[in-house]
Design a protein around this motif. Structure first.
Motif, mmCIF file in Angstrom:
data_model
loop_
_atom_site.group_PDB
_atom_site.id
_atom_site.type_symbol
_atom_site.label_atom_id
_atom_site.label_comp_id
_atom_site.label_asym_id
_atom_site.label_seq_id
_atom_site.Cartn_x
_atom_site.Cartn_y
_atom_site.Cartn_z
ATOM 1 N N LEU A 1 0.848 -1.189 0.000
ATOM 2 C CA LEU A 1 0.000 0.000 0.000
ATOM 3 C C LEU A 1 0.888 1.245 0.000
ATOM 4 C CD1 LEU A 1 -2.883 1.235 0.245
ATOM 5 C CD2 LEU A 1 -2.561 1.166 2.747
ATOM 6 N N PHE A 2 0.928 1.941 -1.146
ATOM 7 C CA PHE A 2 1.669 3.191 -1.251
ATOM 8 C C PHE A 2 0.770 4.327 -0.756
ATOM 9 C CE2 PHE A 2 3.482 0.557 -4.674
ATOM 10 C CZ PHE A 2 4.820 0.597 -4.332
ATOM 11 N N CYS A 3 1.297 5.173 0.126
ATOM 12 C CA CYS A 3 0.502 6.229 0.747
ATOM 13 C C CYS A 3 1.069 7.605 0.421
ATOM 14 C CB CYS A 3 0.471 6.035 2.261
ATOM 15 S SG CYS A 3 -0.291 4.472 2.779
ATOM 16 N N PHE A 4 0.194 8.521 0.055
ATOM 17 C CA PHE A 4 0.577 9.875 -0.362
ATOM 18 C C PHE A 4 -0.053 10.890 0.589
ATOM 19 C CE2 PHE A 4 0.506 6.983 -3.866
ATOM 20 C CZ PHE A 4 1.632 7.289 -4.623
ATOM 21 N N HIS A 5 0.774 11.695 1.226
ATOM 22 C CA HIS A 5 0.311 12.623 2.249
ATOM 23 C C HIS A 5 -0.347 13.854 1.644
ATOM 24 C CE1 HIS A 5 3.648 15.265 1.253
ATOM 25 N NE2 HIS A 5 4.464 14.223 1.308
ATOM 26 N N PHE A 6 -0.999 14.609 2.498
ATOM 27 C CA PHE A 6 -1.622 15.878 2.127
ATOM 28 C C PHE A 6 -0.558 16.971 1.987
ATOM 29 C CE2 PHE A 6 -2.027 14.907 6.649
ATOM 30 C CZ PHE A 6 -1.245 15.898 7.213
ATOM 31 N N ALA A 7 -0.957 18.115 1.444
ATOM 32 C CA ALA A 7 -0.024 19.231 1.257
ATOM 33 C C ALA A 7 0.570 19.655 2.594
ATOM 34 C CB ALA A 7 -0.743 20.415 0.606
ATOM 35 N N GLY A 8 1.889 19.832 2.606
ATOM 36 C CA GLY A 8 2.594 20.216 3.812
ATOM 37 C C GLY A 8 2.959 19.055 4.710
ATOM 38 N N GLY A 9 2.493 17.857 4.385
ATOM 39 C CA GLY A 9 2.763 16.681 5.203
ATOM 40 C C GLY A 9 4.039 15.973 4.803
ATOM 41 N N ASP A 10 4.243 14.800 5.380
ATOM 42 C CA ASP A 10 5.384 13.956 5.027
ATOM 43 C C ASP A 10 5.033 12.513 5.344
ATOM 44 O OD1 ASP A 10 6.282 13.306 7.810
ATOM 45 O OD2 ASP A 10 6.710 15.440 7.890
ATOM 46 N N ALA A 11 5.958 11.612 5.116
ATOM 47 C CA ALA A 11 5.690 10.182 5.259
ATOM 48 C C ALA A 11 5.298 9.782 6.672
ATOM 49 C CB ALA A 11 6.918 9.381 4.813
ATOM 50 N N SER A 12 5.696 10.562 7.678
ATOM 51 C CA SER A 12 5.399 10.189 9.061
ATOM 52 C C SER A 12 3.905 10.182 9.361
ATOM 53 C CB SER A 12 6.115 11.140 10.026
ATOM 54 O OG SER A 12 5.571 12.447 9.940
ATOM 55 N N VAL A 13 3.095 10.823 8.517
ATOM 56 C CA VAL A 13 1.644 10.806 8.686
ATOM 57 C C VAL A 13 1.121 9.376 8.753
ATOM 58 C CG1 VAL A 13 -0.524 11.377 7.520
ATOM 59 C CG2 VAL A 13 1.327 13.049 7.580
ATOM 60 N N PHE A 14 1.803 8.464 8.059
ATOM 61 C CA PHE A 14 1.336 7.077 7.954
ATOM 62 C C PHE A 14 2.160 6.111 8.809
ATOM 63 C CE2 PHE A 14 0.277 9.251 3.962
ATOM 64 C CZ PHE A 14 -1.099 9.054 3.939
ATOM 65 N N ARG A 15 2.924 6.643 9.752
ATOM 66 C CA ARG A 15 3.805 5.792 10.551
ATOM 67 C C ARG A 15 3.012 4.713 11.306
ATOM 68 N NH1 ARG A 15 6.717 9.542 12.885
ATOM 69 N NH2 ARG A 15 5.140 9.903 14.482
ATOM 70 N N LEU A 16 1.884 5.098 11.915
ATOM 71 C CA LEU A 16 1.099 4.132 12.678
ATOM 72 C C LEU A 16 0.424 3.101 11.781
ATOM 73 C CD1 LEU A 16 -0.541 6.390 15.421
ATOM 74 C CD2 LEU A 16 1.305 4.720 15.706
ATOM 75 N N TRP A 17 0.151 3.452 10.533
ATOM 76 C CA TRP A 17 -0.477 2.504 9.624
ATOM 77 C C TRP A 17 0.380 1.248 9.481
ATOM 78 C CZ3 TRP A 17 -3.909 4.279 5.129
ATOM 79 C CH2 TRP A 17 -4.646 5.423 5.493
ATOM 80 N N ALA A 18 1.687 1.438 9.437
ATOM 81 C CA ALA A 18 2.590 0.299 9.242
ATOM 82 C C ALA A 18 2.520 -0.673 10.408
ATOM 83 C CB ALA A 18 4.019 0.804 9.061
ATOM 84 N N LYS A 19 2.176 -0.178 11.588
ATOM 85 C CA LYS A 19 2.092 -1.037 12.764
ATOM 86 C C LYS A 19 0.701 -1.627 12.958
ATOM 87 C CE LYS A 19 5.665 1.451 15.378
ATOM 88 N NZ LYS A 19 6.611 0.314 15.373
ATOM 89 N N GLN A 20 -0.325 -0.900 12.525
ATOM 90 C CA GLN A 20 -1.690 -1.255 12.894
ATOM 91 C C GLN A 20 -2.477 -1.986 11.808
ATOM 92 O OE1 GLN A 20 -3.128 2.590 14.179
ATOM 93 N NE2 GLN A 20 -2.136 2.440 16.174
ATOM 94 N N LEU A 21 -2.028 -1.954 10.565
ATOM 95 C CA LEU A 21 -2.691 -2.734 9.529
ATOM 96 C C LEU A 21 -2.168 -4.172 9.564
ATOM 97 C CD1 LEU A 21 -2.864 -0.172 6.587
ATOM 98 C CD2 LEU A 21 -4.786 -1.162 7.836
ATOM 99 N N PRO A 22 -2.930 -5.129 9.033
ATOM 100 C CA PRO A 22 -2.544 -6.545 9.122
ATOM 101 C C PRO A 22 -1.227 -6.853 8.426
ATOM 102 C CG PRO A 22 -4.834 -6.311 8.452
ATOM 103 C CD PRO A 22 -4.245 -4.938 8.420
ATOM 104 N N ALA A 23 -0.640 -7.976 8.806
ATOM 105 C CA ALA A 23 0.664 -8.386 8.263
ATOM 106 C C ALA A 23 0.615 -8.657 6.767
ATOM 107 C CB ALA A 23 1.164 -9.628 9.000
ATOM 108 N N SER A 24 -0.576 -8.860 6.217
ATOM 109 C CA SER A 24 -0.707 -9.124 4.782
ATOM 110 C C SER A 24 -0.477 -7.871 3.934
ATOM 111 C CB SER A 24 -2.098 -9.694 4.484
ATOM 112 O OG SER A 24 -3.104 -8.817 4.968
ATOM 113 N N ILE A 25 -0.421 -6.691 4.586
ATOM 114 C CA ILE A 25 -0.251 -5.421 3.871
ATOM 115 C C ILE A 25 1.054 -4.765 4.303
ATOM 116 C CG2 ILE A 25 -1.201 -3.113 3.478
ATOM 117 C CD1 ILE A 25 -3.967 -4.273 4.025
#
Length: 255
Positions: free
Chosen positions: A24-48
């Protein structure tokens, strides 16, 4: 996932998952950065395997020269992502202008006969074919007027925008992304043969329900509209509901 050093600057992977069946490639909002999705990597299932995109000129890439023209950014981003897109099935998720970027990336891949995403998630993103042109430009405004306009359009409290942390850490990237957005121009193409899920918010001043729902016209496949509580930046406050929606819409990929 083995990430060659050059790609750590564009395609990040906070939690590699060698046994994942979808990226799952994630694209942040204007002014954001990759850290916006840091928790996603921990909280979504291992299949993703979650791979947030990090653009130059912000966060870990703060000292690099930012790209301020959308066509140049799209071509560079696509070239950096292609090696990963060819490795396994993937989906694209983008919030606000990140959704527009994800949409245009999918169309770039079709034009260039590259692998297509199995699903496209567009969150707080207006269906660009409805708009006659970009919003009035912001990039020429003074910092104070620029931030006032951001507050009016997106509902961010002015006390947050005027804080020193925001001014030093976010404002330069936000100005860069304003230039990127001003250089974007929608060009009509046939609908994608890719399922699209559109996420909107009931109190979003920037993207109304009609604009969120009109992404339906950009796909020949399945379409799903979901409306969430909150305003334009509901990405953090509604994270559990977003996870649930992602997993529901991606379920066909895991059957």
């Amino acid at each position: 996932m083995h990430v060659p050093p050059v790609y750590r600057r564009w395609v990040t992977c906070p939690e590699p998952r060698p046994k994942a069946s979808l990226r799952l490639f994630c694209f942040h909002f204007a002014g954001g950065d990759a850290s916006v999705f840091r928790l996603w990597a921990k909280q979504l299932p291992a299949s993703i395997e979650v791979c947030p995109i990090e653009l130059p000129g912000r966060a870990t890439r703060r000292n690099e020269t930012p790209i301020t023209r959308f066509p140049e950014l799209l071509d560079k981003l696509a070239s950096m992502m292609l090696p990963f897109a060819r490795q396994m099935p993937f989906a694209l998720f983008g919030h606000s202008f990140g959704g527009v970027t994800a949409f245009e990336l999918a169309r770039w891949m079709r034009r260039n006969k590259a692998p297509l995403p199995v699903h496209l998630f567009l969150s707080a993103s207006p269906a660009m074919h409805l708009r006659k042109g970009p919003p009035p430009p912001l990039s020429h405004l003074s910092d104070k007027e620029f931030l006032k306009e951001v507050a009016a359009r997106f509902g961010t409290p002015l006390e947050v925008l005027y804080s020193e942390d925001f001014r030093l850490g976010v404002l330069p990237a936000l100005r860069t992304d304003a230039l990127v957005g001003e250089s974007y121009q929608y060009t009509p193409e046939p609908p994608l043969d890719v399922p699209i899920s559109s996420f909107g918010a009931f109190e979003d001043k920037e993207v109304n329900k009609e604009e969120a729902e009109s992404w339906r016209q950009q796909t020949t496949g399945r379409f799903q509209l979901r409306m969430f509580p909150g305003s334009h930046l509901f990405l953090s406050t509604e994270r559990p509901r977003i996870y649930k929606a992602l997993l529901e819409d991606l379920a066909p990929q895991f059957q």
